[in-house]
Design a protein around this motif. Structure first.
Motif, PDB file in Angstrom:
ATOM      1  N   PRO A 214       0.815  -1.218   0.000  1.00 32.91           N
ATOM      2  CA  PRO A 214       0.000   0.000   0.000  1.00 32.91           C
ATOM      3  C   PRO A 214       0.852   1.273   0.000  1.00 32.91           C
ATOM      4  O   PRO A 214       0.473   2.267  -0.617  1.00 32.91           O
ATOM      5  CB  PRO A 214      -0.793  -0.098   1.294  1.00 32.91           C
ATOM      6  CG  PRO A 214      -0.834  -1.546   1.618  1.00 32.91           C
ATOM      7  CD  PRO A 214       0.429  -2.135   1.088  1.00 32.91           C
ATOM      8  N   TYR A 215       2.021   1.249   0.660  1.00 32.04           N
ATOM      9  CA  TYR A 215       2.770   2.513   0.699  1.00 32.04           C
ATOM     10  C   TYR A 215       3.421   2.845  -0.631  1.00 32.04           C
ATOM     11  O   TYR A 215       3.734   4.001  -0.905  1.00 32.04           O
ATOM     12  CB  TYR A 215       3.787   2.546   1.852  1.00 32.04           C
ATOM     13  CG  TYR A 215       4.822   1.454   1.880  1.00 32.04           C
ATOM     14  CD1 TYR A 215       5.979   1.540   1.114  1.00 32.04           C
ATOM     15  CD2 TYR A 215       4.658   0.340   2.691  1.00 32.04           C
ATOM     16  CE1 TYR A 215       6.932   0.539   1.159  1.00 32.04           C
ATOM     17  CE2 TYR A 215       5.610  -0.656   2.745  1.00 32.04           C
ATOM     18  CZ  TYR A 215       6.750  -0.551   1.974  1.00 32.04           C
ATOM     19  OH  TYR A 215       7.689  -1.535   2.021  1.00 32.04           O
ATOM     20  N   GLU A 217       1.770   2.203  -3.507  1.00 29.68           N
ATOM     21  CA  GLU A 217       0.635   2.797  -4.214  1.00 29.68           C
ATOM     22  C   GLU A 217       0.428   4.235  -3.734  1.00 29.68           C
ATOM     23  O   GLU A 217       0.156   5.134  -4.514  1.00 29.68           O
ATOM     24  CB  GLU A 217      -0.620   1.971  -3.962  1.00 29.68           C
ATOM     25  CG  GLU A 217      -1.824   2.528  -4.684  1.00 29.68           C
ATOM     26  CD  GLU A 217      -2.987   1.556  -4.669  1.00 29.68           C
ATOM     27  OE1 GLU A 217      -3.608   1.392  -3.609  1.00 29.68           O
ATOM     28  OE2 GLU A 217      -3.277   0.964  -5.724  1.00 29.68           O
ATOM     29  N   MET A 218       0.593   4.420  -2.417  1.00 34.17           N
ATOM     30  CA  MET A 218       0.457   5.767  -1.854  1.00 34.17           C
ATOM     31  C   MET A 218       1.462   6.706  -2.509  1.00 34.17           C
ATOM     32  O   MET A 218       1.116   7.832  -2.872  1.00 34.17           O
ATOM     33  CB  MET A 218       0.697   5.690  -0.340  1.00 34.17           C
ATOM     34  CG  MET A 218       0.391   6.962   0.398  1.00 34.17           C
ATOM     35  SD  MET A 218      -1.384   7.279   0.407  1.00 34.17           S
ATOM     36  CE  MET A 218      -1.370   9.052   0.433  1.00 34.17           C
ATOM     37  N   ALA A 220       2.751   6.466  -5.411  1.00 40.16           N
ATOM     38  CA  ALA A 220       2.307   6.747  -6.783  1.00 40.16           C
ATOM     39  C   ALA A 220       1.188   7.779  -6.762  1.00 40.16           C
ATOM     40  O   ALA A 220       1.144   8.688  -7.592  1.00 40.16           O
ATOM     41  CB  ALA A 220       1.831   5.460  -7.451  1.00 40.16           C
ATOM     42  N   LEU A 221       0.298   7.655  -5.772  1.00 37.89           N
ATOM     43  CA  LEU A 221      -0.828   8.591  -5.704  1.00 37.89           C
ATOM     44  C   LEU A 221      -0.380   9.965  -5.187  1.00 37.89           C
ATOM     45  O   LEU A 221      -1.130  10.921  -5.254  1.00 37.89           O
ATOM     46  CB  LEU A 221      -1.932   8.032  -4.809  1.00 37.89           C
ATOM     47  CG  LEU A 221      -2.644   6.813  -5.403  1.00 37.89           C
ATOM     48  CD1 LEU A 221      -3.639   6.227  -4.424  1.00 37.89           C
ATOM     49  CD2 LEU A 221      -3.350   7.186  -6.693  1.00 37.89           C
ATOM     50  N   LYS A 222       0.829  10.038  -4.641  1.00 36.28           N
ATOM     51  CA  LYS A 222       1.379  11.337  -4.264  1.00 36.28           C
ATOM     52  C   LYS A 222       2.087  11.963  -5.450  1.00 36.28           C
ATOM     53  O   LYS A 222       2.711  13.013  -5.325  1.00 36.28           O
ATOM     54  CB  LYS A 222       2.375  11.177  -3.105  1.00 36.28           C
ATOM     55  CG  LYS A 222       1.712  11.126  -1.722  1.00 36.28           C
ATOM     56  CD  LYS A 222       2.630  10.522  -0.692  1.00 36.28           C
ATOM     57  CE  LYS A 222       3.701  11.489  -0.238  1.00 36.28           C
ATOM     58  NZ  LYS A 222       4.592  10.871   0.778  1.00 36.28           N
ATOM     59  N   GLY A 223       2.049  11.284  -6.600  1.00 37.77           N
ATOM     60  CA  GLY A 223       2.649  11.841  -7.805  1.00 37.77           C
ATOM     61  C   GLY A 223       4.150  11.696  -7.877  1.00 37.77           C
ATOM     62  O   GLY A 223       4.825  12.497  -8.514  1.00 37.77           O
ATOM     63  N   MET A 224       4.695  10.684  -7.227  1.00 39.59           N
ATOM     64  CA  MET A 224       6.140  10.465  -7.303  1.00 39.59           C
ATOM     65  C   MET A 224       6.478   9.787  -8.635  1.00 39.59           C
ATOM     66  O   MET A 224       5.684   9.018  -9.169  1.00 39.59           O
ATOM     67  CB  MET A 224       6.608   9.562  -6.155  1.00 39.59           C
ATOM     68  CG  MET A 224       6.366  10.156  -4.780  1.00 39.59           C
ATOM     69  SD  MET A 224       7.277  11.677  -4.540  1.00 39.59           S
ATOM     70  CE  MET A 224       5.936  12.850  -4.378  1.00 39.59           C
ATOM     71  N   THR A 225       7.681  10.056  -9.132  1.00 32.55           N
ATOM     72  CA  THR A 225       8.083   9.415 -10.385  1.00 32.55           C
ATOM     73  C   THR A 225       8.432   7.952 -10.108  1.00 32.55           C
ATOM     74  O   THR A 225       8.731   7.576  -8.987  1.00 32.55           O
ATOM     75  CB  THR A 225       9.333  10.099 -10.969  1.00 32.55           C
ATOM     76  OG1 THR A 225      10.349  10.077  -9.962  1.00 32.55           O
ATOM     77  CG2 THR A 225       9.050  11.526 -11.339  1.00 32.55           C
ATOM     78  N   HIS A 233      11.325   4.613  -2.113  1.00 37.66           N
ATOM     79  CA  HIS A 233      10.267   3.961  -1.334  1.00 37.66           C
ATOM     80  C   HIS A 233      10.425   2.451  -1.260  1.00 37.66           C
ATOM     81  O   HIS A 233      10.151   1.864  -0.229  1.00 37.66           O
ATOM     82  CB  HIS A 233       8.892   4.323  -1.893  1.00 37.66           C
ATOM     83  CG  HIS A 233       8.506   5.737  -1.607  1.00 37.66           C
ATOM     84  ND1 HIS A 233       7.901   6.115  -0.446  1.00 37.66           N
ATOM     85  CD2 HIS A 233       8.682   6.864  -2.320  1.00 37.66           C
ATOM     86  CE1 HIS A 233       7.709   7.432  -0.450  1.00 37.66           C
ATOM     87  NE2 HIS A 233       8.173   7.902  -1.580  1.00 37.66           N
ATOM     88  N   ALA A 234      10.855   1.824  -2.364  1.00 34.42           N
ATOM     89  CA  ALA A 234      10.968   0.360  -2.327  1.00 34.42           C
ATOM     90  C   ALA A 234      12.333  -0.078  -1.797  1.00 34.42           C
ATOM     91  O   ALA A 234      12.414  -0.891  -0.891  1.00 34.42           O
ATOM     92  CB  ALA A 234      10.719  -0.214  -3.715  1.00 34.42           C
TER      93      ALA A 234
END
Lengths: 318, 551
Positions: A214-215, A217-218, A220-225, A233-234
């Motif tokens: 989920p983090y 996806e979060m 991505a939804l924060k508009g990170m490249t 993040h990973a």
């Protein structure tokens, strides 16, 4: 921090225990071999009496547990015994050889680890594209080819055909650093080709594994490249499995170099082991095995500890 | 919450989304329309699988992996998102449309501090510097009444509580002052007492910054507090669409009415008069997980009678489930004892006889994990029959069929299926049958309806109620949902921090005067009245001092 200290001590004592068990196994294994050092030393023409006399002199007539304790006690004081072949102190014999093996392992790791990480991260970033497939196929083929074969192919092209690098890595103690690097280039590349696939695929898998969290996806939804999602993040959460596989490969670089050392006639510990087995120089074989075992256990311990330490829950307790 | 400014912000028309499963594309969202103006809050409600989250996330032009936006149009502030490039959409996300996820604990990256994750959006979108973002974060944390607003941001997600995380996530969504925030079930995983704090935070923010919001939930009472408009969804289609007050007072569609009616279930038959010996007695039990730690249960003392339902309520961490572990013998207590029908039970389950084990059964929250996915229903329910009652062959088969009839499932249809072929509610029924198979006198129900949709949950409650009357069963009903308690309990036990703070019959507990904590718990349960939250806030402010911020 108390938890971490306790965990370190726990792992460390487990490591010591394992090493003790391994030393027992090595000693028993060697004692089970037919014949002993006295026989080997005197050769086939020796009479029973002379062999017995030598046994007495070397302490080989004592019961096994006494000999084991004697051997272990010596090692604890840094005394590995005396080589049968040339009567030299084993510790002295091994010292330079082990340094050579370490040098080669670090050299290979210096190329292989960054390469594997970059290739793995890129493969995760561009997964299922032609790049990903090419890297996978190439690294897999290199890991599936026997290392002596890889070594001969490299020798064929780089030293025989093009003459860029020497095919013999015959360094001595006083070889200057740069020359050493130059002479050991081919064995280092051989080792790199053998280990990089494993590390690269693990890096890729560890990162991809996390992409469903989920983090991520979060992010991505924060508009990170995509690049930032993977590296920022990973990756920080993927360190544990990656470190594990890197350190295991380092251990392989140190203890698994026997074949490569023989092919390139490199004066490392692996070569010494092979020579000693041929000469039935059992004390040296024992010592080499123990050092390999200790290296393996130590590196595994480090992998364990590092991967636990990358867990933020442990580093930043409540 | 004002809807005066009628500037159109989001317009979705005929949205169609497909999901890929079983080797083919299925339609999940079948032509939904939606409009949202600046500063307006739209509530999306429906059962799981209705497509709420999918639609919410599609408003950001995003489809989850394995899904695709198949048709229709999504216009955000004049920009068509279905045809926009990935880069254009990426620039929008986080900066102009933000997302608040259901589980903040899972959606915060465990490797970074809260404030770094807050400022990341600001810095990466090039809106402001990291230092400015830090200051802004502290300011926002203060505004939403986080404890230690200057320091809390520098903690890692696992170092703060669930309620604080959820509020921090709301603050994070605000970091770029977006025009629209998608709230995807932001309070579903929280206790009622924490929920109301988060709800207040969200409403404050929406009002202060005139942010538009889509509020996704399956909880009608919550949406009643938050939304100007409500849209009811089912199977990916709009069922009904109206402003909140109309929708609550005068729903048109039958489906909507049935959703509204869910909370009307009440246990009808009075519980029998208590027998002199309670079926179960927990006598001054103190227990802890490790010797060094503080006890999780302190001097817990209560009894449960045959044919009665005793509800145990309290927020997470209050010791409800630990009590169940002590009763079942999984956690032997340090002090105190458990009596069954007057006789003491050995503290450790390994020392209990088969018959003692048989008498106390358990039903769990997650039916999924409580059944072996590789066993057929026949084996799952049949196992206690052969284990406890030595039933074999025809006798067992007959009993199996009886049990299936009892839980209202057709034995011919279901006995040879695997759990994966059943719905959530059906799986929970199987778990009930499994518990009943042992012919117990006492069943512990641990949050058995929490993971189910309301209509399904109601079915389970009715079933449990019927079985109780037929078999004279005693239930210990662990829950944090007070609506469930009102529906089915005879007695109520309120727990806080490992202690029983209040206990008594349901009517006594729900009638004033209350214990201070019971009062807080009761007053935090959302009601279907849209003015409920304003009233609660007002009352609490009058009493002086806000509710203590969760720690």
């Amino acid at each position: 921090m108390n938890d971490i200290v306790r965990m370190l001590l726990q792992r460390l004592s487990l490591g010591v225990l394992t090493l003790f068990v391994v030393s027992l196994i090595i000693f028993l294994g060697v004692s089970l071999l037919p014949g002993d050092a006295a026989q080997a030393l005197l050769g086939q023409s020796a009479t029973e009496d002379t062999v017995n006399a030598l046994r007495k002199e070397m302490g080989l007539d004592k019961p096994p547990h006494i000999r084991y304790l004697h051997w272990l006690g010596g090692i604890l004081q840094g005394d590995f015994g005396v080589s049968i072949g040339n009567k030299r102190e084993i510790s002295e014999l091994i010292g330079g050889r082990f340094a050579n093996t370490l040098f080669l392992a670090l050299y290979a790791a210096f190329i292989a680890v960054p390469l594997a990480l970059v290739l793995g991260i890129l493969a995760a970033l561009y997964r299922n594209t032609w790049y990903d497939r090419t890297v996978n196929v190439t690294t897999l083929s290199s890991i599936s080819t026997p290392e002596f074969f890889v070594a001969y192919i490299l020798i064929l092209f780089f030293s025989v055909k093009w003459g860029w690098f020497p095919s013999l890595a015959n360094v001595t103690l006083d070889t200057p650093f740069l020359e050493r690097v130059y002479k050991t280039f081919l064995p280092a590349v051989t080792l790199t080709l053998v280990v990089v696939a494993h590390m690269m695929r693990m890096t890729r898998a560890a990162i991809i594994n996390l992409l469903a969290s989920p983090y991520i996806e979060m992010a991505a939804l924060k508009g990170m490249t995509r690049r930032r999602i993977i590296t920022h993040h990973a990756l920080p959460n993927a360190w544990a499995p990656i470190i594990n596989v890197i350190v295991l490969n380092l251990a392989y670089l140190i203890v698994g170099v026997v074949v490569v050392e023989v092919v390139f006639v490199y004066p490392g510990l692996g070569q010494l082991l092979v020579d000693s087995v041929q000469r039935r120089d059992l004390p040296v074989v024992q010592a080499c095995c123990l050092i390999f075992a200790a290296t393996f256990i130590l590196l595994n311990l480090i992998a364990d500890i590092l991967s636990i330490l990358t867990n933020p829950r442990l580093l930043h307790p409540k | 919450m004002s809807t005066d400014s009628k500037e159109l912000l989001l317009e979705i028309t005929n949205l169609q989304i497909e999901g890929f499963s079983d080797e083919q594309w299925h339609q999940i969202v079948k032509g939904v329309d939606l409009t949202l103006h600046r500063g307006e809050v739209l509530g999306l409600i429906g059962e799981s699988g209705a497509g709420k989250s999918t639609i919410g996330i599609a408003a950001m032009g995003y489809a989850k992996p394995g899904c695709r936006i198949h048709g229709g149009s999504i216009r955000f502030d004049g920009m068509e998102l279905t045809t926009a490039s990935d880069e254009e959409k990426r620039k929008l996300r986080g900066s102009r449309i933000a997302y608040v996820a259901q589980s903040a604990a899972a959606s915060f990256n465990p490797a970074h501090t809260l404030i770094d994750q807050f400022s990341e959006t600001v810095v990466e979108h090039g809106i402001n510097s990291r230092e400015k973002a830090y200051e802004d974060a502290k300011e926002l944390y203060r505004k939403i009444r986080m404890p230690n607003p200057d320091d809390i941001g520098f903690r890692y997600p696992h170092q703060v509580s669930g309620g604080q995380l959820q509020r921090a996530m709301t603050a994070m969504a605000l970091s770029c002052r977006p025009d629209l925030i998608i709230f995807d079930e932001p309070t579903t995983a929280l206790d009622v007492t924490t929920q109301i704090e988060v709800l207040m935070t969200i409403r404050d923010i929406v009002e202060q910054f005139n942010t538009a919001a889509i509020y996704i939930t399956h909880d009608l009472a919550v949406v009643a507090q938050m939304a100007d408009h409500i849209k009811v969804l089912r199977y990916g289609e709009t069922v009904e669409d109206a402003d909140t007050r109309t929708m609550l007072s005068d729903p048109e569609e039958d489906y909507t009415k049935s959703l509204w009616a869910v909370r009307s279930f009440r246990k009808e038959v009075e519980a029998p008069a208590p027998e002199p010996t309670p079926i179960l007695r927990v006598e001054s039990v103190t227990a802890s997980y490790t010797r060094s730690l503080n006890p999780v249960l302190i001097d817990v003392d209560f009894e449960i009678h045959r044919g009665h339902t005793t509800a145990v309520v309290g927020e997470s961490g209050s010791g409800k489930s630990t009590t169940a572990r002590v009763i079942t013998g999984l956690l032997p207590p340090q002090k105190g004892a458990v009596f069954f029908d007057g006789a003491p039970l050995p503290p450790d389950y390994r020392k209990r006889s088969k018959d003692q084990l048989r008498q106390v059964q358990m039903i769990y929250q997650m039916a999924d994990t409580a059944v072996n996915p590789r066993h057929k229903i026949r084996d799952i329910v049949g196992r206690p029959l052969s284990f406890y009652l030595d039933m074999q062959g025809e006798e067992k088969e007959k009993r199996l069929r009886d049990l299936m009839e009892m839980i209202e499932m057709d034995p011919d249809l279901f006995l040879d299926r695997f759990p994966s072929e059943l719905s959530g509610g059906q799986k929970q029924r199987i778990c009930i049958a499994k518990a009943l198979a042992a012919e117990p006198a006492f069943i512990i129900c641990d949050e058995v309806t929490s993971a189910l949709d309301q209509l399904v949950a109601e079915g389970i409650l009715r079933l449990l109620d019927r079985l109780q009357q037929e078999l004279n069963l005693a239930y210990m009903f662990i829950t944090h949902d007070l609506a469930t308690v009102k529906a089915i309990a005879d007695e109520v036990i309120v727990m806080l921090e490992g202690k029983v703070v209040e206990q008594g019959s349901k009517t006594d507990i729900f009638a004033p005067p209350h214990h201070e904590y019971t009062e807080l718990l009761l007053s935090s349960v959302p009601e279907m009245d849209p003015d409920w939250m304003d009233r609660v806030i007002e009352e609490r402010e009058q009493k002086g001092g806000m509710i203590a911020a969760g720690n």
